[in-house]
Design an enzyme around this catalytic site. Structure first.
Site, mmCIF file in Angstrom:
data_model
loop_
_atom_site.group_PDB
_atom_site.id
_atom_site.type_symbol
_atom_site.label_atom_id
_atom_site.label_comp_id
_atom_site.label_asym_id
_atom_site.label_seq_id
_atom_site.Cartn_x
_atom_site.Cartn_y
_atom_site.Cartn_z
ATOM 1 N N HIS A 150 0.794 -1.234 0.000
ATOM 2 C CA HIS A 150 0.000 0.000 0.000
ATOM 3 C C HIS A 150 0.821 1.276 0.000
ATOM 4 C CE1 HIS A 150 -4.167 -1.386 0.593
ATOM 5 N NE2 HIS A 150 -3.607 -2.437 1.155
ATOM 6 N N LYS A 194 -9.083 13.855 4.169
ATOM 7 C CA LYS A 194 -8.182 12.701 4.174
ATOM 8 C C LYS A 194 -7.300 12.828 5.412
ATOM 9 C CE LYS A 194 -6.842 14.019 0.030
ATOM 10 N NZ LYS A 194 -6.771 12.762 -0.716
ATOM 11 N N ARG A 195 -6.573 11.783 5.781
ATOM 12 C CA ARG A 195 -5.654 11.879 6.901
ATOM 13 C C ARG A 195 -4.687 13.053 6.690
ATOM 14 N NH1 ARG A 195 -5.855 8.299 11.446
ATOM 15 N NH2 ARG A 195 -3.870 9.319 11.794
ATOM 16 N N LYS A 208 0.352 14.605 1.564
ATOM 17 C CA LYS A 208 -0.961 14.935 0.997
ATOM 18 C C LYS A 208 -1.117 16.445 0.770
ATOM 19 C CE LYS A 208 -3.322 10.847 3.013
ATOM 20 N NZ LYS A 208 -4.112 10.206 1.935
ATOM 21 N N THR A 229 -8.597 6.669 -2.474
ATOM 22 C CA THR A 229 -9.942 6.187 -2.777
ATOM 23 C C THR A 229 -10.954 7.309 -2.559
ATOM 24 O OG1 THR A 229 -10.041 5.287 -0.522
ATOM 25 C CG2 THR A 229 -9.589 3.722 -2.328
ATOM 26 N N LYS A 262 -14.603 8.584 -4.602
ATOM 27 C CA LYS A 262 -15.904 8.919 -4.004
ATOM 28 C C LYS A 262 -16.400 10.272 -4.516
ATOM 29 C CE LYS A 262 -14.165 6.592 0.110
ATOM 30 N NZ LYS A 262 -13.471 6.855 1.402
HETATM 31 C C1 LIG Z 1 -12.179 7.130 1.733
HETATM 32 C C2 LIG Z 1 -11.735 7.526 3.084
HETATM 33 C C3 LIG Z 1 -10.385 7.767 3.338
HETATM 34 C C4 LIG Z 1 -9.332 7.702 2.265
HETATM 35 O O1 LIG Z 1 -9.194 8.985 1.690
HETATM 36 P P1 LIG Z 1 -7.954 9.351 0.723
HETATM 37 O O2 LIG Z 1 -8.323 10.694 0.197
HETATM 38 O O3 LIG Z 1 -7.945 8.308 -0.341
HETATM 39 O O4 LIG Z 1 -6.756 9.358 1.553
HETATM 40 C C5 LIG Z 1 -10.009 8.150 4.611
HETATM 41 N N1 LIG Z 1 -10.914 8.278 5.598
HETATM 42 C C6 LIG Z 1 -12.233 8.070 5.390
HETATM 43 C C7 LIG Z 1 -13.190 8.243 6.522
HETATM 44 C C8 LIG Z 1 -12.685 7.667 4.138
HETATM 45 O O5 LIG Z 1 -13.983 7.429 3.940
#
Ligand SMILES: *Cc1c(COP(=O)(O)O)cnc(C)c1O
Length: 782
Positions: free
Chosen positions: A330, A518-519, A524, A626, A630
């Site tokens: 990953h 995101k985190r 990022k 991911t 979304k």
């Molecule tokens: C989808 C999701 C992530 C992943 O987000 P990235 O932008 O791909 O890092 C992290 N936290 C939550 C709650 C999510 O639903």
């Protein structure tokens, strides 16, 4: 649901000792969920029978970021509408009941959420895939902000009990550590596929002592000692590790990994043996996927169980292991590649360590046979510099290593793991990540879902997302685009109401919702976004004629508690928020929001309401992402770099329908040796002023020194890294320009709607249904 009223009344009475009508929302949620379980369990049993004798896959993951289950289960069972009506007749609002469910937050971010999406997709498409993991008593911390600083609180998600899981004490197994034994108790949660035909299992293990307490010590009135074993055992599954939590607690983390892995393997082996007598058909009937290296100890543990407990020869056991296990990588961030100090292994798991030594020796012999020059051998050693390299163990002990997006897999093969690729090219493959459209469109955005079904004349997209491609036919249809914009507006109103309620901030529902959730991590580049916002603020202040489309910047992010710099970035964004939102000149122009405690359920409101998806990681650093998928599925164009799955997203949706900018991986590789961040100030307009704001007294970090540290990391570097390693200053100008293009593009309403629409139409590839099908067909053969 048959006799809903009678069932929930019975559950309310026997669980809470009162009538359903007198229950609070949390109690109603439990009673309704228990009533639903009465429908689910028979289907669960039937699935078990259906899959008997078939090859099955097991997903080993230290994290599952499930979110809420009630709404999802009602939808997948096809009962949501009916139950809503039945409750409504009783004067109860289903939404309120659903919102009383706490998120099951047993994961940090994308990796854990991927596991959850995979389970949904496998159950929906009738694949026998079961998840194994840890039943953390406390999941990912709850985030609060106090004066702009992140404060962590325990996530007590089990406070009211978990109506979805069933404790199966009869299937407990014993786990041995050098410092004592514990019991692993499985808790099974049904994973209901869409349509309700397949119900798979998520089995999470809880650690308990062998004996509940020490009677002898109790009689001697040594009460602390009487419960010591209980406390020690239960500590193992007490809390999820936030990633980046450095050295401390490492021993406990290793215990967690071994605990759930050993329990899961013992479970699989015992069940197989009970059914087939020996292990000659084990690999034929089982595939085991390792979600990153967290469960990599499964490789030596399986060797140990088979050779020491089951009497197989080393050779037989190795053949079985390497035919059963597969590994998903990953990350290529060097600091995120897991290694373990051999001292910890020797101390806690001496027998397992012995097996790892043997595996390493076998590897060295194999390298020799394959003609690898002696000088190259250290490049491969699993045990190296007194540390165990878990990624190498995972490649060597499995038949498949996959990356999670094309770019990522390419980087693994061509740079990070190129030596291993040279050795075993046939093992490497790509499986681009995906998301489940049941949660991220059907559940989160029922309005857009209904419109899509209406246009396509079918709801087949719910299980076959490629159907969305047919929406391209409407990309120039003004009536369709108008309807889309109306729905987007509706979702924006809903989010505005929620943000008012939760954050106490009023946002303009007609502004551009520009969202980065995101985190919190340096790669990022939330900091680059913050700089860009501050620059926009200064430009608006300076030039009264500078016109922009009103914009609301929304952030959501948790920082690992030990990641000081990430916490500094949160505080910096909060300071910008105070400045911007408190300035009357910005009314009707700019707003900044940092939502508290971003989690799956908050995401379900944020993704559908977004106008713009921020995916601005340094090229080469985000394995896939991911969140990007979304947003796309809900019709938000991406502003982003050539990184992770962004590349495949624009391949599907058209580069002209997104805003791609910045350095590419190859360019970064070329310049990084000679890169001088301070030189960027002379070239990039506005950059110096915003970077200086970290240290010139514009903002206060409350005397923590955080802002100075952020500043120095960019311009001077630190003892562990070069200046601006994530190329924020280098990409700033291109990002600023891309943001201007967003502004200009938004002015043409219909052209903008078309971009959004083309993203929806191109989202089919990013269903986790596709991903899981590829895992099944190419890797698991199940
Ligand atoms: C989808 C999701 C992530 C992943 O987000 P990235 O932008 O791909 O890092 C992290 N936290 C939550 C709650 C999510 O639903």
């Amino acid at each position: 649901m048959d006799n809903l009223n009678g069932r929930i009344s019975a559950w309310a009475l026997t669980t809470f000792g009162k009538d359903f009508a007198d229950c609070n929302a949390k109690e109603k949620y439990i009673a309704l969920s228990k009533a639903l379980m009465q429908d689910i369990v028979p289907r669960w049993q039937a699935t078990e029978e259906k899959f008997e004798g078939r090859k099955r896959a097991s997903y080993l993951s230290a994290e599952y970021l499930m979110g809420r289950a009630l709404g999802n289960n009602l939808i997948n069972l096809g009962q949501r509408q009916e139950v809503a009506e039945q409750l409504s007749a009783m004067g109860v609002d289903l939404n309120t009941v659903e919102q009383a469910e706490p998120d099951a937050g047993l994961g940090n971010g994308g990796l854990g959420r991927l596991a959850a999406c995979f389970l949904d997709s496998a159950a929906t498409h009738g694949y026998p895939l079961n998840g194994y993991g840890i039943r953390y008593e406390f999941g990912i911390f709850k985030q609060r902000f106090v004066e702009g600083f992140q404060v962590e609180e325990a996530d007590n998600w089990l406070e009211y009990g978990d109506p979805w899981s069933i404790r199966r004490a009869d299937e407990a197994v014993k786990i041995s550590f050098a410092d004592g034994d514990v019991t692993a108790i499985p808790y099974d949660t049904p994973i209901v596929g869409y349509g309700g035909e397949t119900v798979n299992t998520l089995r999470l293990w809880k650690a308990e002592p062998l004996e509940p307490f020490d009677f002898e010590q109790f009689n001697l009135q040594n009460y602390d000692r009487a419960v010591k074993a209980k406390n020690n055992a239960e500590t193992i599954t007490k809390v999820l590790y936030p990633n980046d939590s450095n050295e401390k607690g490492k021993l406990l983390r290793l215990k967690q990994q071994y605990f759930f892995v050993s329990a899961s393997l013992q479970d699989l082996l015992a069940k197989h043996k009970a059914a087939y007598g020996d292990f000659s058909r084990f690999a034929e009937l089982n595939a085991i996927q390792l979600n990153d290296t967290h469960p990599a100890v499964a490789i030596p543990e399986m060797m140990r169980l088979l050779t020491s407990n089951e009497g197989l020869t080393w050779k037989e056991a190795w053949g079985l292991v390497t035919k059963t296990f597969a590994y998903t990588n990953h990350t290529i961030l060097a600091e995120a590649l897991e290694t373990w100090d051999i001292k910890l292994y020797k101390k806690l798991l001496p027998a397992v360590y012995g097996v790892i030594l043997k595996i390493n020796e076998q590897l060295l012999r194999e390298l020799k046979t394959m003609g690898v020059p002696l000088a190259d051998v250290p490049k491969y050693e699993i045990i190296h510099d007194k540390r165990i390299r878990m990624a190498f163990l995972s490649i060597y002990g499995t038949f498949s290593t996959n990356g999670v997006a094309q770019l990522h897999t390419g980087l693994l093969i061509n740079s990070e793991l190129k030596d291993w690729y040279a050795l075993y090219p046939e093992r490497f493959n790509n499986k681009t990540n995906g998301i489940t459209q049941r949660r991220w469109l059907l559940k989160a955005n029922p309005e857009l879902s209904a419109f899509i079904t209406e246009l396509l004349g079918s709801d087949r997209w719910i299980t076959h997302l490629d159907e969305l491609r047919k929406l391209e036919a409407y990309a120039e249809d003004p009536a369709v685009l108008e309807r889309f914009l109306e729905i987007k507006q509706q979702k924006k109103y809903q989010l505005a109401a929620h943000i008012m309620e939760r954050e106490g901030i009023e946002i303009d529902p007609h502004s551009i919702y520009d969202i980065q959730i995101k985190r919190l991590h340096e790669y990022k580049r939330q900091l680059m976004n913050a700089f860009q916002i501050l620059d926009l603020y200064y430009r608006l202040k300076k030039d009264k004629n500078f016109k922009i489309v009103p914009r609301t910047f929304i952030f959501g992010a948790k920082a690992a508690p030990g990641y000081v710099r990430a916490k500094g970035i949160i505080k910096f964004i909060q300071e910008i928020k105070e400045l911007v939102n408190g300035d009357p000149d910005m009314a009707g122009k700019l707003k900044v929001v940092f939502v508290e405690n971003y989690d799956v359920s908050y995401g379900e409101l944020l993704f559908p309401a977004a106008d713009l998806s921020e995916q601005i990681s340094t090229a080469g650093k985000e394995a896939s992402g991911t969140g990007n998928m979304k947003f796309m599925l809900n019709g938000a164009p991406t502003i982003g770099t050539y990184d992770g799955a962004n590349i495949e997203i624009v391949e599907e949706a058209g580069e002209e329908n997104n805003f791609i900018f910045g350095l590419r991986v190859e360019e970064i590789e070329q310049i990084k040796a000679t890169y001088k961040p301070s030189a960027e100030f002379r070239k990039a307009k506005g950059l110096k002023k915003v970077v200086d704001s970290l240290v010139d007294g514009t903002f206060s970090d409350g005397g923590t020194g955080m802002f100075k540290e952020l500043h120095d990391a960019l311009l001077l570097g630190a003892d562990w890294h070069a200046p601006d390693v994530f190329m924020i200053l280098k990409d700033f100008a291109a990002y600023r320009e891309a943001q201007q293009k967003v502004n200009d593009a938004y002015l043409d309403r219909m052209a903008w709607a078309k971009k959004c629409w083309m993203n929806i139409a191109g989202a089919g590839k990013f269903s986790s249904d596709r991903t899981i099908k590829q895992y099944c067909e190419d890797i698991w053969k199940c």
